[in-house]
Design a protein around this motif. Structure first.
Motif, PDB file in Angstrom:
ATOM      1  N   PRO A 136     115.820  18.141  54.394  1.00 18.67           N
ATOM      2  CA  PRO A 136     117.123  18.801  54.574  1.00 18.67           C
ATOM      3  C   PRO A 136     117.385  19.809  53.452  1.00 18.67           C
ATOM      4  O   PRO A 136     116.805  19.691  52.371  1.00 18.67           O
ATOM      5  N   LEU A 137     118.277  20.725  53.685  1.00 13.98           N
ATOM      6  CA  LEU A 137     118.674  21.645  52.611  1.00 13.98           C
ATOM      7  C   LEU A 137     119.707  20.991  51.702  1.00 13.98           C
ATOM      8  O   LEU A 137     119.623  21.061  50.492  1.00 13.98           O
ATOM      9  N   GLY A 138     120.701  20.353  52.323  1.00 13.33           N
ATOM     10  CA  GLY A 138     121.817  19.792  51.555  1.00 13.33           C
ATOM     11  C   GLY A 138     121.484  18.408  51.019  1.00 13.33           C
ATOM     12  O   GLY A 138     120.604  17.720  51.536  1.00 13.33           O
ATOM     13  N   ARG A 139     122.158  18.024  49.965  1.00  7.39           N
ATOM     14  CA  ARG A 139     121.955  16.676  49.422  1.00  7.39           C
ATOM     15  C   ARG A 139     123.246  16.232  48.727  1.00  7.39           C
ATOM     16  O   ARG A 139     123.975  17.041  48.164  1.00  7.39           O
ATOM     17  N   ARG A 140     123.465  14.928  48.769  1.00  7.85           N
ATOM     18  CA  ARG A 140     124.624  14.363  48.070  1.00  7.85           C
ATOM     19  C   ARG A 140     124.295  14.193  46.596  1.00  7.85           C
ATOM     20  O   ARG A 140     123.128  14.141  46.220  1.00  7.85           O
ATOM     21  N   PHE A 141     125.312  14.040  45.788  1.00  9.88           N
ATOM     22  CA  PHE A 141     125.126  13.896  44.328  1.00  9.88           C
ATOM     23  C   PHE A 141     124.887  12.412  44.017  1.00  9.88           C
ATOM     24  O   PHE A 141     125.686  11.755  43.386  1.00  9.88           O
ATOM     25  N   ARG A 142     123.744  11.914  44.493  1.00  7.60           N
ATOM     26  CA  ARG A 142     123.448  10.489  44.294  1.00  7.60           C
ATOM     27  C   ARG A 142     123.189  10.147  42.834  1.00  7.60           C
ATOM     28  O   ARG A 142     123.401   9.024  42.396  1.00  7.60           O
ATOM     29  N   ALA A 143     122.697  11.134  42.089  1.00  9.21           N
ATOM     30  CA  ALA A 143     122.358  10.857  40.690  1.00  9.21           C
ATOM     31  C   ALA A 143     123.586  10.427  39.886  1.00  9.21           C
ATOM     32  O   ALA A 143     123.454   9.703  38.897  1.00  9.21           O
ATOM     33  N   LEU A 144     124.776  10.849  40.350  1.00  3.31           N
ATOM     34  CA  LEU A 144     125.978  10.542  39.565  1.00  3.31           C
ATOM     35  C   LEU A 144     126.220   9.040  39.489  1.00  3.31           C
ATOM     36  O   LEU A 144     126.482   8.485  38.424  1.00  3.31           O
ATOM     37  N   LYS A 145     126.081   8.350  40.639  1.00  2.81           N
ATOM     38  CA  LYS A 145     126.359   6.899  40.595  1.00  2.81           C
ATOM     39  C   LYS A 145     125.297   6.168  39.791  1.00  2.81           C
ATOM     40  O   LYS A 145     125.571   5.190  39.104  1.00  2.81           O
ATOM     41  N   LEU A 146     124.066   6.661  39.845  1.00  3.54           N
ATOM     42  CA  LEU A 146     123.009   6.048  39.030  1.00  3.54           C
ATOM     43  C   LEU A 146     123.315   6.260  37.544  1.00  3.54           C
ATOM     44  O   LEU A 146     123.134   5.355  36.726  1.00  3.54           O
ATOM     45  N   TRP A 147     123.828   7.437  37.221  1.00  2.00           N
ATOM     46  CA  TRP A 147     124.179   7.737  35.828  1.00  2.00           C
ATOM     47  C   TRP A 147     125.246   6.744  35.348  1.00  2.00           C
ATOM     48  O   TRP A 147     125.160   6.207  34.248  1.00  2.00           O
ATOM     49  N   PHE A 148     126.236   6.452  36.222  1.00  2.00           N
ATOM     50  CA  PHE A 148     127.278   5.491  35.840  1.00  2.00           C
ATOM     51  C   PHE A 148     126.670   4.099  35.609  1.00  2.00           C
ATOM     52  O   PHE A 148     127.044   3.391  34.678  1.00  2.00           O
ATOM     53  N   VAL A 149     125.730   3.724  36.471  1.00  2.00           N
ATOM     54  CA  VAL A 149     125.079   2.404  36.312  1.00  2.00           C
ATOM     55  C   VAL A 149     124.342   2.345  34.969  1.00  2.00           C
ATOM     56  O   VAL A 149     124.450   1.366  34.215  1.00  2.00           O
ATOM     57  N   LEU A 150     123.601   3.405  34.666  1.00  2.00           N
ATOM     58  CA  LEU A 150     122.825   3.417  33.415  1.00  2.00           C
ATOM     59  C   LEU A 150     123.760   3.357  32.206  1.00  2.00           C
ATOM     60  O   LEU A 150     123.509   2.629  31.245  1.00  2.00           O
ATOM     61  N   ARG A 151     124.868   4.106  32.287  1.00  2.00           N
ATOM     62  CA  ARG A 151     125.803   4.135  31.155  1.00  2.00           C
ATOM     63  C   ARG A 151     126.527   2.795  31.011  1.00  2.00           C
ATOM     64  O   ARG A 151     126.782   2.327  29.899  1.00  2.00           O
ATOM     65  N   TRP A 152     126.858   2.189  32.141  1.00  2.59           N
ATOM     66  CA  TRP A 152     127.656   0.952  32.105  1.00  2.59           C
ATOM     67  C   TRP A 152     126.820  -0.231  31.610  1.00  2.59           C
ATOM     68  O   TRP A 152     127.233  -0.979  30.732  1.00  2.59           O
ATOM     69  N   TYR A 153     125.634  -0.383  32.188  1.00  3.00           N
ATOM     70  CA  TYR A 153     124.811  -1.551  31.832  1.00  3.00           C
ATOM     71  C   TYR A 153     123.989  -1.308  30.584  1.00  3.00           C
ATOM     72  O   TYR A 153     123.727  -2.239  29.818  1.00  3.00           O
ATOM     73  N   GLY A 154     123.508  -0.100  30.381  1.00  2.88           N
ATOM     74  CA  GLY A 154     122.589   0.170  29.280  1.00  2.88           C
ATOM     75  C   GLY A 154     121.258  -0.497  29.565  1.00  2.88           C
ATOM     76  O   GLY A 154     121.138  -1.336  30.482  1.00  2.88           O
ATOM     77  N   VAL A 155     120.248  -0.158  28.790  1.00  5.71           N
ATOM     78  CA  VAL A 155     118.915  -0.695  29.093  1.00  5.71           C
ATOM     79  C   VAL A 155     118.889  -2.217  28.963  1.00  5.71           C
ATOM     80  O   VAL A 155     118.270  -2.919  29.777  1.00  5.71           O
ATOM     81  N   GLU A 156     119.610  -2.748  27.974  1.00  5.36           N
ATOM     82  CA  GLU A 156     119.566  -4.216  27.805  1.00  5.36           C
ATOM     83  C   GLU A 156     120.305  -4.919  28.949  1.00  5.36           C
ATOM     84  O   GLU A 156     119.910  -5.998  29.381  1.00  5.36           O
ATOM     85  N   GLY A 157     121.361  -4.300  29.442  1.00  8.58           N
ATOM     86  CA  GLY A 157     122.090  -4.873  30.575  1.00  8.58           C
ATOM     87  C   GLY A 157     121.225  -4.892  31.828  1.00  8.58           C
ATOM     88  O   GLY A 157     121.216  -5.877  32.585  1.00  8.58           O
ATOM     89  N   LEU A 158     120.489  -3.807  32.043  1.00  6.54           N
ATOM     90  CA  LEU A 158     119.609  -3.753  33.223  1.00  6.54           C
ATOM     91  C   LEU A 158     118.494  -4.782  33.090  1.00  6.54           C
ATOM     92  O   LEU A 158     118.137  -5.468  34.054  1.00  6.54           O
ATOM     93  N   ARG A 159     117.950  -4.892  31.880  1.00  3.93           N
ATOM     94  CA  ARG A 159     116.886  -5.888  31.670  1.00  3.93           C
ATOM     95  C   ARG A 159     117.411  -7.299  31.913  1.00  3.93           C
ATOM     96  O   ARG A 159     116.732  -8.129  32.536  1.00  3.93           O
ATOM     97  N   ALA A 160     118.609  -7.565  31.431  1.00  2.00           N
ATOM     98  CA  ALA A 160     119.180  -8.913  31.607  1.00  2.00           C
ATOM     99  C   ALA A 160     119.336  -9.217  33.102  1.00  2.00           C
ATOM    100  O   ALA A 160     119.071 -10.343  33.551  1.00  2.00           O
ATOM    101  N   HIS A 161     119.737  -8.208  33.864  1.00  3.99           N
ATOM    102  CA  HIS A 161     119.910  -8.413  35.306  1.00  3.99           C
ATOM    103  C   HIS A 161     118.576  -8.746  35.977  1.00  3.99           C
ATOM    104  O   HIS A 161     118.472  -9.706  36.747  1.00  3.99           O
TER     105      HIS A 161
END
Ligand SMILES: Cc1ncc(COP(=O)(O)O)c(C=O)c1O
Length: 261
Positions: A136-161
Motif C-alpha cells: 500500500p502507499l499509505g500507512r498508519r503511525f504504528r511506531a508511535l505506540k511501540l515508542w510509548f511501550v519502549l518508554r514506559w517499560y524500558g528494557v528492564e521492564g520488557l525483560r521482566a515481562h
C-alpha cells in the motif's frame, strides 16, 4: 525445517530448471514455538543465493533477554526479518517490526513513482520513503505506540515481562511432567506449553472442551506429528503464578473426572 530436506528441495528445483527464490525460516513457530536451525539453513541459502526471510513474529520479543538470544543464532544470514511487538511485547494490535539487509532490492520491487508523488525531497535522495517498502502507499503511525511501550517499560521492564512468561510456562510444564496422566508434547523454550493426555486424542480433545467450557481458562489446540495437543499460552503482564496454578488445578481435576469414566 530440516537443513538436509531444504538442500534436497533446492537441488531438486535446480535440476528441474526452477529457480528457488526465497526460504522462510521461523524462530518460534505458531503451533509449538519450535526454532528452526538458522545457522545451517542460512549457510545453505547463502551458498545458493536464495533470499532468507526469518519469521520471528512471536519469539522475536525473546531477543530482549540476553539469555534467550540463543534462539536467534544464525540471524546474521537473514535478508529480511520480522517480529510482531503485538504478540509478546505488550503493544496493541497491530504492529510488525520489519528489518531488511538491503533495502535496495525491496524498493526496486515495490516502488511506484507516478507524477503526483514526485517531490524534491525524494529526488534529493535525502529521505527514506517507507511507502516504497510495502504494497500500500499509505500507512498508519504504528511506531508511535511501540515508542510509548519502549518508554514506559524500558528494557528492564520488557525483560521482566518476557522472563515472567517463560518462568510461568516452565512452572506449568513442570506440573505436567510430574503427572503420569499427562505428557509434554513438545519442548517449551518460550511462554507456550503443549501437552496431552497419553490416554489419546479423543481424551485430550474432550479435556480441552471441558476446561474451556468452565469459562475460567481459554486453551487452544494443535496437532504435533498428527497427534492432538493442548496449548497453554502465557502473554499477559497480569498473569501470575496463582493463575497458572489455578489452570493446572482445573486441568488436573477435569482429567481425573474424564479418566474415571
Ligand atoms: C510465526 C508466526 N508468523 C506469522 C504470524 C502471523 O502474524 P501477523 O499477526 O503478523 O499476521 C504468526 C501468528 O500467529 C506467527 O506465530
Amino acid at each position: 525445517m530440516r537443513p538436509a530436506a531444504l538442500r534436497a528441495a533446492i537441488e531438486a528445483d535446480l535440476a528441474a530448471g526452477v529457480v528457488p527464490a526465497i526460504v522462510v525460516a521461523t524462530i518460534g513457530t505458531t503451533s509449538t514455538t519450535a526454532v528452526d536451525p538458522l545457522p545451517e539453513i542460512g549457510a545453505i541459502c547463502a551458498e545458493h543465493g536464495v533470499w532468507l526471510h526469518v519469521d520471528a513474529a512471536y519469539a522475536g520479543a525473546a531477543a530482549v533477554c540476553p539469555e534467550l538470544r540463543w534462539s536467534h543464532a544464525g540471524v546474521e544470514f537473514a535478508d529480511s526479518y520480522c517480529f510482531d511487538p503485538h504478540k509478546w511485547l505488550l503493544t496493541g494490535f497491530d504492529c510488525d517490526a520489519f528489518w531488511v539487509a538491503d533495502r535496495g532490492e525491496l524498493i526496486e520491487a515495490l516502488t511506484v513513482m507516478p507524477e503526483f508523488l514526485r517531490n524534491a525531497a525524494t529526488e534529493s535522495g535525502a529521505v527514506i520513503d517507507y511507502r516504497d517498502w510495502q504494497v500500500p502507499l499509505g500507512r498508519r503511525f504504528r511506531a508511535l505506540k511501540l515508542w510509548f511501550v519502549l518508554r514506559w517499560y524500558g528494557v528492564e521492564g520488557l525483560r521482566a515481562h518476557v522472563r515472567s512468561g517463560v518462568a510461568l510456562a516452565d512452572r506449568f510444564a513442570a506440573r505436567v511432567a510430574a503427572d503420569d496422566r499427562f505428557e509434554l508434547a513438545a519442548p517449551h523454550p518460550f511462554s507456550l506449553a503443549c501437552f496431552r493426555l497419553p490416554a489419546g486424542d479423543e481424551a485430550s480433545a474432550e479435556l480441552l472442551r471441558r476446561v474451556n467450557h468452565t469459562g475460567r481458562v481459554l486453551l487452544t489446540h494443535t496437532r504435533i506429528g498428527g497427534r492432538y495437543a493442548l496449548r497453554l499460552a502465557i502473554g499477559s503482564p497480569l498473569t501470575t503464578e496463582e493463575h497458572v496454578d489455578a489452570a493446572w488445578a482445573l486441568l488436573s481435576a477435569a482429567a481425573g473426572d474424564l479418566l474415571a469414566t
